[in-house]
Enzyme design. Structure first.
Site, PDB file in Angstrom:
ATOM      1  N   GLU A 281       8.976   1.400  11.231  1.00 51.81           N
ATOM      2  CA  GLU A 281      10.016   2.414  10.992  1.00 51.81           C
ATOM      3  C   GLU A 281       9.310   3.763  11.074  1.00 51.81           C
ATOM      4  O   GLU A 281       8.539   4.107  10.177  1.00 51.81           O
ATOM      5  CB  GLU A 281      10.625   2.245   9.590  1.00 51.81           C
ATOM      6  CG  GLU A 281      11.272   0.907   9.327  1.00 51.81           C
ATOM      7  CD  GLU A 281      12.615   0.748   9.994  1.00 51.81           C
ATOM      8  OE1 GLU A 281      13.084   1.712  10.635  1.00 51.81           O
ATOM      9  OE2 GLU A 281      13.188  -0.341   9.890  1.00 51.81           O
TER      10      GLU A 281
ATOM     11  N   LYS B  13       0.853  -1.191   0.000  1.00 54.01           N
ATOM     12  CA  LYS B  13       0.000   0.000   0.000  1.00 54.01           C
ATOM     13  C   LYS B  13       0.890   1.242   0.000  1.00 54.01           C
ATOM     14  O   LYS B  13       1.475   1.601   1.019  1.00 54.01           O
ATOM     15  CB  LYS B  13      -0.914   0.005   1.235  1.00 54.01           C
ATOM     16  CG  LYS B  13      -1.922   1.123   1.199  1.00 54.01           C
ATOM     17  CD  LYS B  13      -1.862   1.923   2.472  1.00 54.01           C
ATOM     18  CE  LYS B  13      -2.454   3.283   2.375  1.00 54.01           C
ATOM     19  NZ  LYS B  13      -1.893   4.185   1.392  1.00 54.01           N
TER      20      LYS B  13
HETATM   21  P1  NAD Z   1       1.824   8.504   7.611  1.00 57.69           P
HETATM   22  O1  NAD Z   1       2.013   7.753   8.875  1.00 57.69           O
HETATM   23  O2  NAD Z   1       0.782   9.526   7.548  1.00 57.69           O
HETATM   24  O3  NAD Z   1       1.503   7.484   6.413  1.00 57.69           O
HETATM   25  C1  NAD Z   1       2.335   6.399   6.110  1.00 57.69           C
HETATM   26  C2  NAD Z   1       1.510   5.349   5.381  1.00 57.69           C
HETATM   27  O4  NAD Z   1       0.513   4.857   6.268  1.00 57.69           O
HETATM   28  C3  NAD Z   1       0.769   5.865   4.154  1.00 57.69           C
HETATM   29  O5  NAD Z   1       0.753   4.863   3.156  1.00 57.69           O
HETATM   30  C4  NAD Z   1      -0.628   6.100   4.700  1.00 57.69           C
HETATM   31  O6  NAD Z   1      -1.628   6.032   3.696  1.00 57.69           O
HETATM   32  C5  NAD Z   1      -0.759   4.961   5.677  1.00 57.69           C
HETATM   33  N1  NAD Z   1      -1.747   5.199   6.734  1.00 57.69           N
HETATM   34  C6  NAD Z   1      -2.211   6.383   7.214  1.00 57.69           C
HETATM   35  N2  NAD Z   1      -3.134   6.185   8.174  1.00 57.69           N
HETATM   36  C7  NAD Z   1      -3.256   4.838   8.312  1.00 57.69           C
HETATM   37  C8  NAD Z   1      -4.040   4.008   9.174  1.00 57.69           C
HETATM   38  N3  NAD Z   1      -4.892   4.515  10.057  1.00 57.69           N
HETATM   39  N4  NAD Z   1      -3.902   2.667   9.062  1.00 57.69           N
HETATM   40  C9  NAD Z   1      -3.021   2.143   8.182  1.00 57.69           C
HETATM   41  N5  NAD Z   1      -2.258   2.864   7.341  1.00 57.69           N
HETATM   42  C10 NAD Z   1      -2.381   4.201   7.407  1.00 57.69           C
HETATM   43  O7  NAD Z   1       3.262   9.068   7.251  1.00 57.69           O
HETATM   44  P2  NAD Z   1       3.668  10.007   6.020  1.00 57.69           P
HETATM   45  O8  NAD Z   1       3.193  11.372   6.304  1.00 57.69           O
HETATM   46  O9  NAD Z   1       3.272   9.341   4.739  1.00 57.69           O
HETATM   47  O10 NAD Z   1       5.253   9.915   6.125  1.00 57.69           O
HETATM   48  C11 NAD Z   1       6.001  10.714   6.966  1.00 57.69           C
HETATM   49  C12 NAD Z   1       6.401   9.963   8.207  1.00 57.69           C
HETATM   50  O11 NAD Z   1       7.079   8.757   7.860  1.00 57.69           O
HETATM   51  C13 NAD Z   1       7.374  10.736   9.058  1.00 57.69           C
HETATM   52  O12 NAD Z   1       7.032  10.646  10.398  1.00 57.69           O
HETATM   53  C14 NAD Z   1       8.699  10.028   8.805  1.00 57.69           C
HETATM   54  O13 NAD Z   1       9.640  10.164   9.822  1.00 57.69           O
HETATM   55  C15 NAD Z   1       8.253   8.625   8.637  1.00 57.69           C
HETATM   56  N6  NAD Z   1       9.281   7.851   7.935  1.00 57.69           N
HETATM   57  C16 NAD Z   1      10.024   6.947   8.642  1.00 57.69           C
HETATM   58  C17 NAD Z   1      11.020   6.222   8.007  1.00 57.69           C
HETATM   59  C18 NAD Z   1      11.872   5.228   8.760  1.00 57.69           C
HETATM   60  O14 NAD Z   1      12.473   4.377   8.121  1.00 57.69           O
HETATM   61  N7  NAD Z   1      11.942   5.273  10.083  1.00 57.69           N
HETATM   62  C19 NAD Z   1      11.265   6.422   6.656  1.00 57.69           C
HETATM   63  C20 NAD Z   1      10.489   7.356   5.971  1.00 57.69           C
HETATM   64  C21 NAD Z   1       9.483   8.055   6.626  1.00 57.69           C
END
Ligand code: NAD
Length: 456
Positions: free
Chosen positions: A228, A153
């Site tokens: 992550e 996804k």
């Molecule tokens: P997000 O948590 O909003 O979304 C990440 C993914 O989860 C997306 O595909 C989103 O559609 C999905 N998602 C959202 N709500 C959900 C739910 N209720 N249930 C299941 N899936 C859901 O994050 P973002 O804004 O897309 O990305 C930024 C964040 O990602 C930042 O906090 C960043 O630090 C983190 N990040 C971490 C790493 C790592 O390896 N530690 C790498 C890249 C990004």
């Protein structure tokens, strides 16, 4: 349908279906069927499919880089490097297929005691928008290598490279259904995947808030979970650092990907005797960064992902100034379309301020002075996160002492690199648990079966 907008122009670049729980059901069903065939595929067949995926990514590198750049706004030169890294990921795990097995254990009972590594089944991979294809590769390649099948996804706003990856995998001979992509909202598709009883594992990369929700959703069916999550990493610079190497490296350790990087070293901690020199040199370098059209070869920093996200970042700058921080440079919005923001430097900050505690996920760094090694360690650890970090010193004893004391999953000494496909990648504290990359990732895509064969 979901309309995808160019971060560089705000214009539509296309549409993808807004899928839902029905499509998750279909994809999981197809992945369950494909698992029967894929888990039985010979080690060499699996290796060859992964290697062909890698070859096809390299063959199509220019097309995929253009797609990733168009969808995310990252500069084309950077996108090219990322696509190359995805090919390397598949290559690495193609090589790992026949190098990760169980053990023969010297047991007490008369007989032979063994462990086998077995695939889990259907794995759900949920990825964010900042490195869409790179992070998809970190999950899909090790999962497939170990004989699992995957439902991927992507973030709703950056699905294009995930769709391209699934097409290439089919072309490479992966059985139909072994890798499906479901596009749509996290609150619908992501939730359906994370709670699906036939999904054995969820590998999630994204925010800490959603990571916590994933744990809740996975709990009733006792799914395996690896997370992550966010970061607020420290970059500690001691007075004996080689500043000629440190300044350019530190600059990109926070402004890479316009700061939309979980490993961003957004807290710069500098020994007081070199504090003003570091600020001057850092600010001059930040002002020289070429912000602009991601399609141009000379562009170093593109726009932020969406207008709403840029607003969130500029809101943080306002909050910081209200708390007493000084915006020394950047944080301005150039004229014209696109979600551009110039790289910002905050000084007069203290560790308790929101801008130093919360993940801004944009091109913003806060710089704090310290006087002693103990103070530097305390400041570095003053965070709920623990993903990455750097420290700069030529004193090897101090480097090792400080490296041991900093609470983080990854640390670079005299460097800003966090990503090595051969080594584990992941965080501690609220940056998550579980490791991607390296052979360590394979632990998360296999179960150990213990087998005892009696001598009788
Ligand atoms: P997000 O948590 O909003 O979304 C990440 C993914 O989860 C997306 O595909 C989103 O559609 C999905 N998602 C959202 N709500 C959900 C739910 N209720 N249930 C299941 N899936 C859901 O994050 P973002 O804004 O897309 O990305 C930024 C964040 O990602 C930042 O906090 C960043 O630090 C983190 N990040 C971490 C790493 C790592 O390896 N530690 C790498 C890249 C990004």
């Amino acid at each position: 349908m979901t309309t995808l907008l160019s971060p560089a122009t705000g214009e539509s670049i296309g549409e993808v279906p807004t899928q839902g729980a029905d499509e998750v059901e279909q994809a999981v069903g197809a992945a369950r069927s494909a698992f029967i065939e894929w888990r039985r595929a010979s080690v060499r067949d699996r290796r060859d499919v992964l290697r062909r995926i890698s070859d096809f990514i390299r063959r199509d590198q220019e097309r995929l880089a253009a797609l990733e750049s168009l969808n995310t706004g990252k500069p084309i030169t950077v996108a090219r490097g990322e696509i190359g890294a995805v090919a390397t990921t598949f290559d690495f795990y193609a090589g790992a297929v026949d190098k990760f097995g169980g053990q023969t254990i010297p047991g007490n009972a008369p007989g032979t005691l063994l462990t086998w590594r077995e695939p889990l089944g259907v794995c759900g991979a949920i990825v964010p928008w900042n490195f869409p294809m790179v992070i998809a590769g970190w999950k899909v390649a090790p999962a497939l290598a170990m004989g699992n099948t995957v439902v991927l996804k992507p973030a709703e706003i950056t699905p294009l490279s995930a769709l391209a990856l699934a097409e290439l995998a089919l072309e490479a001979g992966l059985p139909a259904g072994a890798l499906s992509v479901v596009t749509g909202r996290g609150s619908v598709v992501g939730e359906a995947l994370a709670s699906h009883p036939d999904v054995a594992k969820i590998s999630f990369t994204g925010s800490t808030e959603v990571g916590s929700r994933i744990m809740e959703l996975a709990a009733p069916t006792i799914k395996k979970v690896s997370l992550e999550l966010g970061g607020k990493s420290a970059n500690v610079i001691f007075a004996d650092a080689d500043l000629d190497a440190c300044i350019p490296s530190s600059l990109w350790s926070v402004y890479d990907n316009a700061g939309q990087d979980c490993c961003a070293r957004s807290r710069l901690l500098v020994e007081r005797s070199i504090f003003s020199e570091v600020i001057d040199r850092f600010v001059a370098s930040a002002e020289a960064i070429k912000v602009g059209d991601p399609a141009q070869e000379e562009t170093e920093m593109g726009p932020l992902i969406t207008a709403a996200h840029r607003e969130r970042v500029t809101d943080f700058l306002t909050i910081g100034r209200k708390e007493g921080a000084e915006l020394v440079t950047g944080g301005s919005i150039p004229d014209g379309p696109g979600n551009y923001l110039t790289p910002a430097v905050l000084t007069e900050v203290d560790s308790g301020m929101r801008v130093m505690q919360e993940e801004i996920f944009g091109p913003v760094v806060g710089i704090i002075p310290f006087d002693t090694e103990e103070q530097a360690i305390a400041l570095a650890n003053d965070s709920i996160y623990g993903l990455s970090g750097s420290l700069w010193t030529r004193d090897i004893g101090r480097a090792l002492r400080v490296a041991k004391a900093i609470e983080t999953g990854m640390l670079s000494i005299n460097s800003s690199s966090s990503v090595h496909i051969e080594a584990p990648f992941g965080g501690v504290k609220r940056s998550g648990f579980g490791r991607e990359q390296g052979m360590a990732a394979l632990d998360h895509y296999t179960d150990l079966k213990t087998v005892f064969i009696s001598d009788h």
